[in-house]
Design a protein around this motif. Structure first.
Motif, PDB file in Angstrom:
ATOM      1  N   VAL A 222       1.176  -0.401  -0.270  1.00  0.00           N
ATOM      2  CA  VAL A 222       0.159  -0.171   0.219  1.00  0.00           C
ATOM      3  C   VAL A 222       0.962   0.681  -0.228  1.00  0.00           C
ATOM      4  CG1 VAL A 222      -2.001   1.039   1.448  1.00  0.00           C
ATOM      5  CG2 VAL A 222      -1.932  -1.477   1.013  1.00  0.00           C
ATOM      6  N   VAL A 268      -3.165   0.164  -3.272  1.00  0.00           N
ATOM      7  CA  VAL A 268      -2.599  -1.026  -3.369  1.00  0.00           C
ATOM      8  C   VAL A 268      -1.825  -1.004  -5.110  1.00  0.00           C
ATOM      9  CG1 VAL A 268      -3.104  -3.771  -2.862  1.00  0.00           C
ATOM     10  CG2 VAL A 268      -4.495  -2.115  -2.150  1.00  0.00           C
ATOM     11  N   MET A 289      -3.163  -4.575  -7.606  1.00  0.00           N
ATOM     12  CA  MET A 289      -3.954  -5.809  -7.026  1.00  0.00           C
ATOM     13  C   MET A 289      -3.230  -7.325  -7.549  1.00  0.00           C
ATOM     14  SD  MET A 289      -7.308  -4.951  -4.455  1.00  0.00           S
ATOM     15  CE  MET A 289      -8.126  -4.686  -6.084  1.00  0.00           C
TER      16      MET A 289
END
Length: 339
Positions: A222, A268, A289
């Protein structure tokens, strides 16, 4: 707070599940859209809507703006057309919508072009593999002549691509047919490759690279506008069924923090490394992600929730759980009924 995840990779299923598990106060209403109404994530989102198909980039941005107005979106986390949408933050801000992009548009374009990305990245902690770009057989032959004397194995992959599509180790001994019949994946015969390139003439930009034969590391992260707010390092094991090991190597964490700062990464994202010559080497940044995000979160930090809550309220409001270093994790497929 109404949060929209548009059409994206299948990892959105895990992200929505993790966010809903952590959001015990019911702060976030998750909206998901996809052209496929049978997508598994439709079962997890508070609301699901069908996306149109066949729109060009500009028309899709206009559709997204209208969707945000119609559905009273507060935060938009784009997957589809993420690079285009990263350049349109001001238009969304005008209607009261904040867009959580993984990086500025110019940086997203750079990381998606591996030839440029490798050439411009300076990362002493984990330097990129030696490479040459080629778009013709003549350029391939010149690249081979330059690299093969220095490296025992070479590999090829496209400058633009995902999921390892187009990657292959170049085998100088066996033909592609022998490799196929032998069940050897991700390899291509040298002579067959040259013949194929010759018949194509010119083609999209490819890379010839030294092959790194050490363990591979996937880092789920993150970012907070260039600051690494959380990270979990997974070491992939060579044998199927053995899972992966959470391995918080400091050199890899340091390299990831530098990448995060240099490319102003946000939300992310994922960084990939592979060991070569006894040290980590950078493979790529995925500004999204990863497919293994669920495994990373088993080790402690709920990364999709941290990213969303930090973007919504500021990271000083977010608790980042410690990482269970050394944990072995795996992902199992589970049968489910589709909507």
């Amino acid at each position: 707070m109404r949060v929209w995840y548009n059409r994206t990779f299948s990892s959105v299923y895990a992200a929505i599940k993790l966010i809903r598990e952590a959001d015990t106060e019911g702060r976030f209403t998750i909206i998901h859209s996809n052209a496929n109404r049978h997508t598994p994530a439709a079962r997890l989102a508070h609301e699901f809507h069908t996306e149109p198909t066949g729109l060009d980039s500009d028309a899709y941005v206009d559709w997204c703006l209208n969707f945000c107005r119609t559905h009273r979106i507060d935060i938009f986390v784009p997957g589809r057309e993420a690079t285009t949408l990263a350049a349109e933050h001001a238009r969304f801000a005008d209607i009261g919508v904040r867009v959580l992009s993984a990086a500025p548009a110019d940086m997203l374009k750079l990381v998606h072009d591996k030839a440029r990305f490798y050439a411009e990245t300076v990362l002493p902690e984990a330097p990129v593999a030696e490479f040459r770009r080629f778009e013709t057989l003549e350029q391939f032959d010149a690249a081979w002549e330059a690299l093969r004397p220095r490296h025992a194995k070479l590999c090829v992959k496209p400058s633009h691509g995902i999921y390892g599509q187009g990657f292959a180790i170049v085998d100088e001994q066996r033909s592609s047919a022998a490799l196929l019949l032998g069940g050897v994946e991700y390899h291509v015969g040298y002579d067959d490759l040259r013949r194929g390139l010759d018949t194509m003439g010119a083609f999209k930009t490819m890379l010839l690279m030294e092959f790194l034969d050490g363990p591979e590391y996937s880092v789920d992260c993150v970012g907070d506008h260039g600051r690494l707010a959380a990270a979990v390092v997974r070491r992939k094991l060579p044998h199927g069924g053995s899972g992966q090991i959470i391995d918080m190597r400091q050199d890899i964490l340091d390299a990831t923090a530098r990448l995060c700062a240099d490319y102003r990464l946000n939300g992310v994202f994922n960084a990939q490394f592979r060991e070569g010559g006894g040290r980590p080497r950078l493979l790529e940044i995925n500004p999204r992600m990863s497919g293994g995000i669920g495994m990373a979160c088993l080790a402690g930090p709920n990364l999709p929730y941290i990213a969303l809550r930090g973007f919504a309220d500021g990271f000083e409001q977010v608790h980042v759980a410690p990482v269970s270093n050394g944990m072995r994790v795996a992902e199992l497929s589970t049968p489910t009924e589709l909507p």
